[in-house]
Design an enzyme around this catalytic site. Structure first.
Site, mmCIF file in Angstrom:
data_model
loop_
_atom_site.group_PDB
_atom_site.id
_atom_site.type_symbol
_atom_site.label_atom_id
_atom_site.label_comp_id
_atom_site.label_asym_id
_atom_site.label_seq_id
_atom_site.Cartn_x
_atom_site.Cartn_y
_atom_site.Cartn_z
ATOM 1 N N CYS A 314 -0.092 22.738 -5.522
ATOM 2 C CA CYS A 314 0.153 21.658 -4.577
ATOM 3 C C CYS A 314 0.689 22.160 -3.266
ATOM 4 O O CYS A 314 1.558 23.031 -3.244
ATOM 5 C CB CYS A 314 1.197 20.691 -5.122
ATOM 6 S SG CYS A 314 0.685 19.933 -6.632
ATOM 7 N N GLY A 349 4.956 21.490 -12.132
ATOM 8 C CA GLY A 349 6.090 22.379 -11.905
ATOM 9 C C GLY A 349 6.582 23.120 -13.128
ATOM 10 O O GLY A 349 7.547 23.876 -13.032
ATOM 11 N N ARG A 395 -7.577 24.811 -9.307
ATOM 12 C CA ARG A 395 -7.467 24.242 -7.974
ATOM 13 C C ARG A 395 -6.781 22.889 -8.010
ATOM 14 O O ARG A 395 -6.936 22.105 -8.949
ATOM 15 C CB ARG A 395 -8.837 24.106 -7.323
ATOM 16 C CG ARG A 395 -9.766 23.146 -8.023
ATOM 17 C CD ARG A 395 -11.139 23.158 -7.353
ATOM 18 N NE ARG A 395 -12.021 22.145 -7.905
ATOM 19 C CZ ARG A 395 -13.327 22.055 -7.631
ATOM 20 N NH1 ARG A 395 -13.880 22.943 -6.829
ATOM 21 N NH2 ARG A 395 -14.060 21.109 -8.144
ATOM 22 N N GLY A 396 -5.998 22.633 -6.956
ATOM 23 C CA GLY A 396 -5.378 21.326 -6.795
ATOM 24 C C GLY A 396 -6.463 20.284 -6.603
ATOM 25 O O GLY A 396 -7.516 20.578 -6.041
ATOM 26 N N MET A 397 -6.218 19.075 -7.095
ATOM 27 C CA MET A 397 -7.234 18.037 -6.978
ATOM 28 C C MET A 397 -7.329 17.529 -5.545
ATOM 29 O O MET A 397 -8.265 16.815 -5.196
ATOM 30 C CB MET A 397 -6.953 16.894 -7.955
ATOM 31 C CG MET A 397 -7.075 17.322 -9.418
ATOM 32 S SD MET A 397 -8.556 18.295 -9.756
ATOM 33 C CE MET A 397 -9.790 17.031 -9.628
HETATM 34 P P1 XMP Z 1 1.240 22.408 -12.517
HETATM 35 O O1 XMP Z 1 2.501 22.896 -11.862
HETATM 36 O O2 XMP Z 1 1.401 22.300 -13.996
HETATM 37 O O3 XMP Z 1 1.032 20.939 -11.933
HETATM 38 O O4 XMP Z 1 0.074 23.223 -12.112
HETATM 39 C C1 XMP Z 1 -0.038 20.119 -12.293
HETATM 40 C C2 XMP Z 1 0.031 18.831 -11.472
HETATM 41 O O5 XMP Z 1 -0.151 19.099 -10.076
HETATM 42 C C3 XMP Z 1 -0.548 17.886 -9.424
HETATM 43 N N1 XMP Z 1 -1.652 18.195 -8.524
HETATM 44 C C4 XMP Z 1 -1.587 18.210 -7.181
HETATM 45 N N2 XMP Z 1 -0.588 17.924 -6.336
HETATM 46 N N3 XMP Z 1 -1.973 18.465 -4.487
HETATM 47 C C5 XMP Z 1 -0.785 18.039 -4.979
HETATM 48 O O6 XMP Z 1 0.127 17.788 -4.186
HETATM 49 C C6 XMP Z 1 -3.033 18.762 -5.277
HETATM 50 O O7 XMP Z 1 -4.099 19.156 -4.807
HETATM 51 C C7 XMP Z 1 -2.829 18.620 -6.694
HETATM 52 N N4 XMP Z 1 -3.641 18.813 -7.770
HETATM 53 C C8 XMP Z 1 -2.879 18.552 -8.872
HETATM 54 C C9 XMP Z 1 -0.957 16.928 -10.495
HETATM 55 O O8 XMP Z 1 0.074 15.962 -10.614
HETATM 56 C C10 XMP Z 1 -1.055 17.829 -11.731
HETATM 57 O O9 XMP Z 1 -0.900 17.144 -12.932
#
Ligand code: XMP
Length: 487
Positions: A314, A349, A395-397
């Site tokens: 994120c 996190g 990858r972040g969504m």
């Molecule tokens: P971890 O730390 O386990 O977190 O990798 C997974 C969670 O991250 C969130 N998530 C995002 N948050 N931008 C964000 O700000 C993104 O592109 C993104 N992609 C995922 C989401 O809540 C996931 O479950």
């Protein structure tokens, strides 16, 4: 309770917010004899109870059917991501719901004139090793097993290679489990088609599923014995149609997931879904304050996801400047979760097993995990090979490439120009089955609970106390981190 989001606070009165690394759990006198005596049973939503508090994230590099199946077998649950067409997402849900159902009600079938090559491709696409051969009116003609396929030429027809009906062991639809097992083991076969009086296919029982029922006492199952699964939906466009399609596929939980869950749009969407489908279980989020938690509960949410910006991929906090360090966000929402009885999901996190104990200790019922579950055998995504090492993408969504994929599905490719990413893309080396890390996380949680005399999650909420630690305390906590050489 809940003060982080309070608007009546004077602007210069800035509270401190903490995250997992800033705190440590205080040990107390414990009557727990062994980590095995600790129960991690918890609620994912108001009505869905699971045995381990771990949820795999609804991200396109974390959860499709294989991950959801693995998670449910282990006692957690997976949420199928929504960056798929509705029919594709439904297909993933269906794969999970069929997985250990000891009676597969609608087995995958193939027509007799199909080629072996096409049948093989179909089996691979469906993730099964055998197909029942039926005619156009579902009358059973035979069974095409992996062994039949191996012995046949790819261009041959299925009907030439299959085990024909008169050589097939079958049973009646109402067959008992013990009888089914006896038929399977007695005839040394793997699959038992169920055939009704008219010779039509009425189901399939596999030895693998019967064994799985026995071996997986913790598995998350619905009232019919099928594995549980969640499906993510958005708040725009065809989200109601997606919700309906998922529910029709017997998806156990809808996860309404948008970046800013404390918004009029999200609140309205939760209301609309609960009005239209009152018996559905709906998770809503994401929020990071008690006010957000309460508003989603008031809208009808059956669980609320907490976490703005803690995720590994994120960049919301650096791009938008917004977010709350995760432990404080959980502590702020915890009183609302207790008062309303709606489970809190700590989303993002989690870096180490101790973080799970801290999240639960702060009042969460479950923990959603992304990065630690990426790069596993069950994680979707292409495998990249470089310098003899194998990697998978995480990858972040809200990353640029994920957004491109989503906008393409929505037919809004042109919107990509204005897109400001709040997520990153990275690669993880392949690191084996997800069961390995689940074992570490659950082991850490059980140990943490035993240190605070908690043999249930509810006791953990009551008895867990934190201390804040300084940077030197944090360094002391990590084995092998640079310290002065004693000489
Ligand atoms: P971890 O730390 O386990 O977190 O990798 C997974 C969670 O991250 C969130 N998530 C995002 N948050 N931008 C964000 O700000 C993104 O592109 C993104 N992609 C995922 C989401 O809540 C996931 O479950």
């Amino acid at each position: 309770g809940g003060s982080l989001g309070a608007v009546d606070r004077p602007p210069h009165d800035i509270p401190i917010a903490l995250t997992y690394d800033d705190v440590s759990i205080v040990p107390r006198r414990s009557s727990v004899r062994s980590r095995r005596d600790v129960s991690t049973r918890t609620r994912f939503t108001r009505a869905v109870t699971i045995e381990i508090p771990l949820v795999s994230a609804n991200m396109d590099t974390v959860t499709t059917a294989p991950m959801a199946i693995a998670m449910a077998k282990l006692g957690g649950i997976g949420v199928i991501h929504r960056f798929l067409r509705v029919d594709e997402q439904v297909e993933e849900v269906t794969r999970v719901k069929r997985h250990t159902n000891y009676v597969i009600e609608q087995p995958y079938t193939i027509l007799p004139d199909t080629t072996i090559a096409a049948a093989e491709a179909e089996a691979r696409r469906r993730g099964v090793t055998g197909l029942v051969v039926t005619d156009g009116s579902r009358r059973v003609l035979g069974m095409l097993t992996a062994r039949d396929v191996r012995a046949a030429a790819p261009e041959a027809a299925v009907k030439e290679a299959m085990t024909p009906f008169d050589a097939l062991i079958t049973a009646r639809p109402g067959v008992g489990l013990d009888q089914a097992r006896a038929l399977l083991t007695g005839n040394r076969i793997e699959k038992l088609p169920l055939v009704d009086d008219d010779g039509r296919l009425a189901g399939l029982i596999t030895l693998k599923d019967l064994d799985a029922v026995r071996e997986l006492p913790l598995a998350s199952r619905d009232e019919r014995g099928r594995l549980r699964v969640g499906g993510a939906i958005g708040v725009r466009g065809g989200f109601m149609a997606r919700a309906e399609a998922l529910l029709r596929a017997d998806c156990d939980v809808l996860v309404l997931d948008i970046a800013h869950g404390h918004s009029d749009q999200a609140i309205a969407a939760v209301r609309e879904i609960k009005d239209a489908f009152p018996t559905s279980q709906v998770v809503a989020g994401n929020v990071a304050t008690a006010a957000g938690f309460r508003d989603l509960v008031d809208a009808g949410a059956d669980a609320v996801k907490v976490g703005i910006g803690p995720g590994f991929a994120c960049s919301t906090r650096v791009v938008a400047g917004v977010g709350i360090p995760q432990l404080s966000a959980l502590l702020d929402c915890a009183p609302a979760a207790r008062a309303t009885g709606v489970p809190m999901i700590a989303d993002g996190g989690i870096r180490r097993p101790g973080d799970v104990a801290k999240a639960i200790g702060a009042g969460a019922s479950t923990v959603m995990v992304g990065s630690l579950f990426a790069g596993r055998d069950e994680s979707p995504g292409d495998v990249v090979k470089r310098h003899g090492q194998t990697y998978k993408v995480y990858r972040g969504m809200a990353s640029r490439s994920a957004a491109a994929a989503r906008l393409a599905i929505e037919g809004r490719d042109d919107a990509l120009d204005q897109y400001v990413p709040e997520g990153e893309e990275m690669e993880f080396p392949l690191r084996g089955p997800v069961a390995d890390v689940v074992g570490e996380l659950v082991g850490g949680l059980r140990s943490g609970m035993s240190y605070v005399d908690a043999s249930t999650i509810e006791q953990m909420w009551e008895r867990c106390r934190f201390v804040r630690q300084t940077e030197s305390g944090r360094r002391e906590s990590h084995p092998g981190s640079p310290r002065e050489d004693p000489g």
